[in-house]
Design an enzyme around this catalytic site. Structure first.
Site, PDB file in Angstrom:
ATOM      1  N   GLY A 294     -90.918 -43.232 -59.367  1.00  0.00           N
ATOM      2  CA  GLY A 294     -91.126 -43.048 -57.931  1.00  0.00           C
ATOM      3  C   GLY A 294     -91.467 -41.615 -57.567  1.00  0.00           C
ATOM      4  O   GLY A 294     -91.564 -40.736 -58.426  1.00  0.00           O
ATOM      5  N   SER A 344     -83.785 -52.719 -64.965  1.00  0.00           N
ATOM      6  CA  SER A 344     -83.283 -52.737 -63.592  1.00  0.00           C
ATOM      7  C   SER A 344     -81.841 -52.267 -63.571  1.00  0.00           C
ATOM      8  O   SER A 344     -81.027 -52.663 -64.432  1.00  0.00           O
ATOM      9  CB  SER A 344     -83.370 -54.154 -63.014  1.00  0.00           C
ATOM     10  OG  SER A 344     -82.687 -54.220 -61.774  1.00  0.00           O
ATOM     11  N   ILE A 408     -79.181 -39.621 -55.235  1.00  0.00           N
ATOM     12  CA  ILE A 408     -79.996 -39.256 -54.084  1.00  0.00           C
ATOM     13  C   ILE A 408     -79.655 -40.174 -52.917  1.00  0.00           C
ATOM     14  O   ILE A 408     -79.736 -41.400 -53.029  1.00  0.00           O
ATOM     15  CB  ILE A 408     -81.487 -39.351 -54.427  1.00  0.00           C
ATOM     16  CG1 ILE A 408     -81.817 -38.282 -55.464  1.00  0.00           C
ATOM     17  CG2 ILE A 408     -82.351 -39.186 -53.194  1.00  0.00           C
ATOM     18  CD1 ILE A 408     -83.195 -38.303 -55.965  1.00  0.00           C
ATOM     19  N   SER A 409     -79.267 -39.552 -51.810  1.00  0.00           N
ATOM     20  CA  SER A 409     -78.944 -40.306 -50.603  1.00  0.00           C
ATOM     21  C   SER A 409     -79.954 -39.966 -49.510  1.00  0.00           C
ATOM     22  O   SER A 409     -81.019 -39.400 -49.788  1.00  0.00           O
ATOM     23  CB  SER A 409     -77.513 -40.001 -50.156  1.00  0.00           C
ATOM     24  OG  SER A 409     -77.128 -40.888 -49.110  1.00  0.00           O
ATOM     25  N   LYS A 412     -80.374 -41.384 -43.325  1.00  0.00           N
ATOM     26  CA  LYS A 412     -80.195 -42.701 -42.690  1.00  0.00           C
ATOM     27  C   LYS A 412     -78.826 -43.303 -42.994  1.00  0.00           C
ATOM     28  O   LYS A 412     -78.432 -44.314 -42.398  1.00  0.00           O
ATOM     29  CB  LYS A 412     -81.306 -43.647 -43.125  1.00  0.00           C
ATOM     30  CG  LYS A 412     -82.679 -43.241 -42.600  1.00  0.00           C
ATOM     31  CD  LYS A 412     -83.787 -44.114 -43.151  1.00  0.00           C
ATOM     32  CE  LYS A 412     -85.139 -43.707 -42.560  1.00  0.00           C
ATOM     33  NZ  LYS A 412     -85.516 -42.324 -42.899  1.00  0.00           N
ATOM     34  N   ASN A 449     -86.667 -37.150 -44.461  1.00  0.00           N
ATOM     35  CA  ASN A 449     -87.898 -37.759 -44.949  1.00  0.00           C
ATOM     36  C   ASN A 449     -88.660 -36.806 -45.861  1.00  0.00           C
ATOM     37  O   ASN A 449     -88.629 -35.592 -45.678  1.00  0.00           O
ATOM     38  CB  ASN A 449     -88.788 -38.137 -43.755  1.00  0.00           C
ATOM     39  CG  ASN A 449     -88.132 -39.209 -42.898  1.00  0.00           C
ATOM     40  OD1 ASN A 449     -88.252 -40.387 -43.152  1.00  0.00           O
ATOM     41  ND2 ASN A 449     -87.395 -38.769 -41.877  1.00  0.00           N
ATOM     42  N   VAL A 450     -89.344 -37.393 -46.816  1.00  0.00           N
ATOM     43  CA  VAL A 450     -90.118 -36.609 -47.785  1.00  0.00           C
ATOM     44  C   VAL A 450     -91.601 -36.789 -47.512  1.00  0.00           C
ATOM     45  O   VAL A 450     -92.101 -37.914 -47.457  1.00  0.00           O
ATOM     46  CB  VAL A 450     -89.778 -37.045 -49.228  1.00  0.00           C
ATOM     47  CG1 VAL A 450     -90.597 -36.246 -50.221  1.00  0.00           C
ATOM     48  CG2 VAL A 450     -88.295 -36.849 -49.498  1.00  0.00           C
ATOM     49  N   VAL A 457     -94.784 -41.840 -43.888  1.00  0.00           N
ATOM     50  CA  VAL A 457     -95.638 -41.847 -42.704  1.00  0.00           C
ATOM     51  C   VAL A 457     -96.981 -41.130 -42.915  1.00  0.00           C
ATOM     52  O   VAL A 457     -98.008 -41.569 -42.402  1.00  0.00           O
ATOM     53  CB  VAL A 457     -94.865 -41.248 -41.501  1.00  0.00           C
ATOM     54  CG1 VAL A 457     -94.592 -39.771 -41.700  1.00  0.00           C
ATOM     55  CG2 VAL A 457     -95.604 -41.477 -40.200  1.00  0.00           C
ATOM     56  N   ARG A 542     -89.088 -50.301 -34.622  1.00  0.00           N
ATOM     57  CA  ARG A 542     -88.921 -51.435 -35.533  1.00  0.00           C
ATOM     58  C   ARG A 542     -87.435 -51.764 -35.668  1.00  0.00           C
ATOM     59  O   ARG A 542     -86.578 -50.927 -35.351  1.00  0.00           O
ATOM     60  CB  ARG A 542     -89.515 -51.090 -36.898  1.00  0.00           C
ATOM     61  CG  ARG A 542     -91.010 -50.818 -36.850  1.00  0.00           C
ATOM     62  CD  ARG A 542     -91.523 -50.286 -38.173  1.00  0.00           C
ATOM     63  NE  ARG A 542     -90.921 -48.999 -38.533  1.00  0.00           N
ATOM     64  CZ  ARG A 542     -91.223 -48.315 -39.624  1.00  0.00           C
ATOM     65  NH1 ARG A 542     -92.115 -48.794 -40.463  1.00  0.00           N
ATOM     66  NH2 ARG A 542     -90.641 -47.164 -39.877  1.00  0.00           N
TER      67      ARG A 542
END
Length: 613
Positions: A294, A344, A408-409, A412, A449-450, A457, A542
């Site tokens: 990711g 997984s 990693i948190s 949100k 946000n990254v 976005v 949303r």
């Protein structure tokens, strides 16, 4: 030794120049061709000119004058010609001495000057003629771009010089701007310094500027963002020379200039990490990165690879991303001991097997479902992957004596209004609970946000702009904190170095950014006018989305660390047995109950979780 036709032509022209220089020198020395001394020395030269010419051409060859590409000739070539001219005439003196004859000493001096002047002049004439011819051809094909350079310092001067020398058929720098008012009215290589940053809009109109190049690689980001803010309101395209830390070879050049990016508008300095501290806990260690394919996971892998780990293990469920990252790392770090597992984190047995086999020292846990709207429609999947995947990994880490576990948190997780945020808050609780019971140092890193991550976005806005719009924004008052991917990873790695166990690290992310302003800026940076050329459409919040995000819970508070941009939340008391029982009930609810009932069970664990029932 074989010479091409062009080289033979150059040798022939140099042969002519050498002899013209000698005759002019004799003529200047004796002032008349009827002077008896001139006639005597002319006879001497006539009998030796072939020896002199040959010796000089050999010297020119040894100096590499027939290897240079003269359409790119520069000061280095001129210095080479000067050296060759001096040595060639010393060689001529030696040849005449061997032949037991000589010319007046002043003639040797004049021959040297003429040789350098004529040979150098001819070669630079070739360069000028090539530039003029190229300009004539290209000008019929391409419109000349009129350029304003912001920054009349060394970098700006170097960029201007390169534009003039190599890109004059495409770019025409016409004006400088610099905040040093003492430079106003000065001229750099023929280009005037006409004002300061406040004058950018007026000068753009006055000089009919097509492109603004910000050439201030040493300026702080906060200053660059102010200049970008001014420039984006003109009709000119914006370009920027990256900061010195971004220039891989430290060389300022036109090739390094890039488009202004949305990151340049944020005005935040990059986080500086303590590399010596980082290297201590990663050097020679076996490091596992989950979710390694990711956006965050892959950057973690890149930065960890620099720290000389004993082995780097990438774990991801999506094989394509993992495969691409593996190829990249093997190319960039050929000596890296790298292994990639497709697995997984939900598969408890598989995770235990991998950790038992690999004897991992440090885990960076980046694997998670992160998309808020998707998780709202599939809440059980969010819990299975984020919560119970983390539990599986934490159990395996404690069983196999992993030294550090860095999860990693997200912001949100604070007072969550969506299942994704609530699931990450449970993950934080799991981490803190496990830290109380086990030797492994469990910590979490919480940030906003990254920029540029998959599905975030900015890529969505860019795609919408490319398609002609509309750019969709959920609410005109939505604000978010932003950071770059390298910043986020720097924080995660630094947190691992500082971790004692049980902490939740938080980044000072500066001021939040309005999403609608982000959309407007990105449209402008893409060369369009917002609302007229590219519409912006408000679509409504949303499910699970908040107008603003928070970084800390009310009961947490924060304390400073030795890193001025990193804070640590005050630990909250997590009862291990109570959490364990709650997770058992949650797991049973996922198997037996519907989505809304699952949300209710999550609410029992995360008291601050707010959702519409």
């Amino acid at each position: 030794m074989r010479f091409g036709k062009k080289t033979m032509l150059m040798i022939f022209i140099d042969f002519l120049i050498i002899n013209i220089s000698a005759l002019l020198s004799l003529l200047l020395r004796f002032e008349s061709i009827t002077n008896p001394q001139f006639l005597d020395y002319f006879e001497v030269y006539k009998s030796t000119f072939l020896f002199i010419s040959f010796s000089k051409i050999v010297v020119f060859y040894l100096f590499g004058l027939y290897k240079s590409i003269w359409k790119y000739a520069s000061i280095d070539e001129m210095l080479k010609i000067m050296g060759a001219g001096v040595v060639a005439n010393i060689a001529a003196i030696a040849v005449l001495s061997f032949l037991q004859t000589s010319l007046p000493r002043s003639v040797y001096v004049m021959m040297t000057v003429f040789d350098i002047g004529f040979i150098g002049g001819f070669r630079f004439l070739l360069r000028t003629a090539n530039e003029k011819l190229t300009h004539k051809v290209k000008s019929n094909e391409d419109k000349i771009t009129r350029v304003m350079i912001v920054g009349a310092g060394d970098a700006g001067a170097m960029i201007l010089k390169e534009f003039k020398n190599h890109y004059s058929y495409i770019y025409k720098p016409v004006v400088f701007v610099d905040d040093d008012k003492s430079k106003k009215g000065k001229v750099i290589y023929g280009v005037p310094v006409a004002g300061t940053r406040e004058d950018i809009p007026a000068l753009t109109e006055k000089y009919n500027i097509d492109e603004i190049v910000i050439a201030m690689p040493s300026a702080p980001k906060s200053e660059l963002s102010k200049i970008v803010e001014i420039g984006k309101n003109t009709k000119a395209r914006l370009k920027i020379l990256p900061g010195m830390y971004e220039l891989t070879d430290g060389v300022v050049s036109v090739s390094a200039i890039r488009d202004v990016q949305i990151e340049d508008l944020l005005g935040r300095e990059e986080i500086k990490t303590d590399l010596s501290e980082i290297s201590k806990y990663l050097n020679g260690k076996i490091v596992l990165v989950t979710g390694g394919g990711g956006s965050i996971g892959s950057e973690l892998a890149r930065q960890i690879s620099i720290q000389n780990p004993k082995k780097l293990i990438i774990l991801d469920i999506y094989e394509n991303n993992a495969y691409m990252l593996e190829n990249e790392l093997r190319k960039r770090f050929p000596n890296l001991n790298l292994i990639v597992y497709i697995a997984s984190i939900r598969d408890e047995q598989r995770i235990r097997e991998i950790l038992r086999r690999e004897k991992v020292d440090v885990i960076f846990h980046a694997a998670a479902h992160k998309h808020v709207p998707l998780m709202e429609t599939s809440p059980k999947e969010a819990i299975k992957n984020n919560v119970f995947g983390t539990v599986n990994l934490a159990k395996a880490a404690s069983e196999n004596c992993v030294e550090k576990f860095v999860m990693i948190s997200t912001d949100k997780a604070v007072n969550p209004t969506n299942i994704m945020g609530a699931s990450k808050r449970i993950c934080e609780m799991v981490i803190q609970a496990f830290n109380e019971r086990h030797d492994t140092d469990f910590v979490a890193v919480r940030f906003g946000n990254v920029l540029g991550s998959n599905g975030s976005v900015i890529p969505i806005f860019k795609k919408q702009i490319k398609e002609g719009g509309p750019v969709t924004v959920t609410h005109k008052d939505v604000v978010r904190y932003f950071m770059t991917i390298p910043e986020a990873v720097s924080l995660v790695i630094q947190a691992g170095a500082m971790a004692k166990g049980g902490e939740i690290f938080i980044l000072d992310m500066g001021e939040p950014v309005k999403i609608i302003k982000l959309a407007e800026d990105l449209i402008k940076l893409s060369g369009f006018e917002p609302y007229t050329e590219i519409p912006i459409k408000i679509t409504g919040l949303r499910p699970g989305e908040k107008l603003y995000e928070e970084l800390i819970l009310d009961e947490e508070g924060v304390t400073a660390t030795k890193h001025k941009k990193i804070f640590v939340a005050k630990p909250t008391n997590i009862d291990y047995e109570e959490l364990e029982n709650s997770l058992k009930e949650l797991r049973k609810a996922i198997n037996d109950l519907g989505d809304e009932e699952v949300r209710s069970y999550v609410k029992r664990i995360v008291k601050t979780y707010n959702f519409e029932e």
